[in-house]
Design a protein around this motif. Structure first.
Motif, short mmCIF file in Angstrom:
data_model
loop_
_atom_site.label_atom_id
_atom_site.label_comp_id
_atom_site.label_asym_id
_atom_site.label_seq_id
_atom_site.Cartn_x
_atom_site.Cartn_y
_atom_site.Cartn_z
N SER A 185 0.82 -1.21 0.00
CA SER A 185 0.00 0.00 0.00
C SER A 185 0.86 1.27 0.00
CB SER A 185 -0.94 0.02 1.22
OG SER A 185 -0.20 0.02 2.43
N HIS A 186 2.13 1.16 0.41
CA HIS A 186 2.99 2.34 0.52
C HIS A 186 4.37 2.00 -0.05
CE1 HIS A 186 4.89 5.62 3.35
NE2 HIS A 186 5.11 5.86 2.06
N GLN A 209 -0.10 5.02 -1.55
CA GLN A 209 0.89 6.09 -1.42
C GLN A 209 2.13 5.74 -2.23
OE1 GLN A 209 1.56 7.79 2.61
NE2 GLN A 209 0.11 6.27 3.33
N LEU A 210 2.55 6.68 -3.08
CA LEU A 210 3.74 6.48 -3.89
C LEU A 210 4.56 7.76 -3.91
CD1 LEU A 210 5.46 4.84 -5.89
CD2 LEU A 210 3.99 5.69 -7.73
N VAL A 232 -2.04 9.35 -2.44
CA VAL A 232 -0.90 10.27 -2.38
C VAL A 232 0.07 9.94 -3.52
CG1 VAL A 232 1.09 11.00 -1.02
CG2 VAL A 232 -1.09 10.55 0.12
N LEU A 233 0.39 10.93 -4.33
CA LEU A 233 1.34 10.76 -5.43
C LEU A 233 2.33 11.91 -5.39
CD1 LEU A 233 2.41 9.37 -7.94
CD2 LEU A 233 0.68 10.60 -9.29
N LYS A 251 -8.93 9.29 -9.64
CA LYS A 251 -10.01 10.00 -8.96
C LYS A 251 -9.87 10.08 -7.44
CE LYS A 251 -12.36 10.54 -12.82
NZ LYS A 251 -12.46 11.87 -13.47
N LYS A 252 -9.06 9.18 -6.85
CA LYS A 252 -8.98 9.14 -5.39
C LYS A 252 -7.85 9.99 -4.82
CE LYS A 252 -11.33 4.73 -4.65
NZ LYS A 252 -11.29 3.42 -3.95
N LEU A 253 -7.08 10.63 -5.69
CA LEU A 253 -5.96 11.44 -5.21
C LEU A 253 -6.44 12.55 -4.28
CD1 LEU A 253 -3.52 12.05 -8.22
CD2 LEU A 253 -3.18 10.57 -6.24
#
Length: 334
Positions: A185-186, A209-210, A232-233, A251-253
């Protein structure tokens, strides 16, 4: 790559099993297998003394207590070496080795198959052993601030891994096997020397998260568009030059950082990222923004310092985003 226990390791298991009668049984087994008990005792002493010296763990009887240890915190102990005898700590679930001077993780780390967390950040590692792939219960692997030049392909075996932190190393590529980390996930690879990401990163379906900031990416990786759960980008400080129209698919950013990426324009599709609450575009070559940015009702912070924006354009931006804190450096509007 399954680890096969030696006769000596089997005897140590008996000795560390936590039962008084295991000592006598271990001696009997050692004799029947012609294993030198003196050699076993030396390993036991090395392990016991290492733990006693560097941790607050106390042992009324070394044979009965080492067995039960599940968390070992050796952070900030100025350690330079991890003894191979660490392989006997088979019940340890968390091994914390942050802030030391460790140059090498012994191959025997592969014996610690119950590990869920391994932190070796801020050391002097140049490689990770292939045996890291045997730690299939790991959920956190933190190797930030070392001197890693590559990540072994065996990393792909860590199918329960949720957080992989590789910031501030010397990585020029990531293995394609990283795409097998189905629980991840991260992922953070900030401050390395990556010119591209493996296409297989698209398979990280649970990634939220990236952080690939401070690398050498010259193009926005198309594979990122497939990461539909990204929240999170972070891609700042890469010579990307362009943000693709397809950015609107994510869309979720809620957090997007494209600062210092040599951007000259922002696509109108930015206005479809309705969940965004923080957007950083500082240090670019933006003379204007698309009016569609005004559709971002949840945007709380917009970072725009060090861009060639005219006074009129700043007025426009503020009219589009009346409730957003727009930061232009010393000057900001809210």
């Amino acid at each position: 790559m399954k680890h096969l226990k030696s006769d000596k390791e089997k005897i140590m298991e008996f000795l560390l099993s936590g039962h008084l009668d295991s000592i006598e049984l271990g001696i009997q087994i050692a004799e029947s297998l012609h294993v030198d008990l003196k050699d076993v005792a030396e390993d036991m002493d090395i392990l016991f003394n290492w733990l006693s010296k560097h941790t607050r763990l106390t042992f009324k009887h070394k044979l009965l207590k080492i067995h039960s240890v599940e968390v070992i915190d050796l952070s900030g102990k100025n350690l330079k070496v991890i003894p191979s005898q660490i392989k006997y700590l088979t019940n340890v679930k968390k091994l914390l080795l942050s802030d030391n001077s460790i140059h090498k993780i012994p191959n025997e780390i592969g014996n610690l198959t119950k590990l869920t967390e391994l932190k070796v950040d801020n050391n002097h590692l140049t490689v990770l052993p292939a045996e890291i792939g045997l730690l299939t219960q790991l959920t956190l692997l933190d190797v930030r601030e070392n001197h890693l030049q590559l990540v072994p392909p065996q990393i792909g075996n860590l199918i329960k891994l949720k957080q992989l932190l590789l910031d501030v190393n010397q990585l020029t590529e990531l293995p394609i096997e990283i795409g097998k980390l189905e629980a991840l996930s991260h992922l953070s690879v900030r401050a390395n020397q990556l010119a591209q990401l493996p296409v297989e990163i698209k398979d990280l379906k649970k990634l939220t998260q990236l952080d690939v900031g401070e690398n050498l990416l010259q193009e926005f990786p198309e594979s990122l568009i497939r990461l539909q759960k990204l929240i999170v980008l972070i891609l700042d400080t890469n010579p990307l030059k362009k943000l693709p129209d397809k950015i609107g698919i994510l869309k979720k950013l809620t957090y997007l950082n494209m600062s210092h990426t040599q951007l000259q324009s922002i696509p109108s599709q930015i206005g479809t990222l309705m969940q965004l609450n923080k957007l950083y575009l500082a240090g670019n070559q933006l003379a204007r923004l698309p009016s569609e940015i005004g559709q971002l009702d949840k945007l709380q912070v917009l970072g725009l310092w060090d861009n060639p924006l005219s006074k009129d354009e700043k007025i426009n931006i503020q009219s589009w985003l009346p409730f957003c804190e727009v930061k232009y450096g010393i000057e900001s509007f809210k």
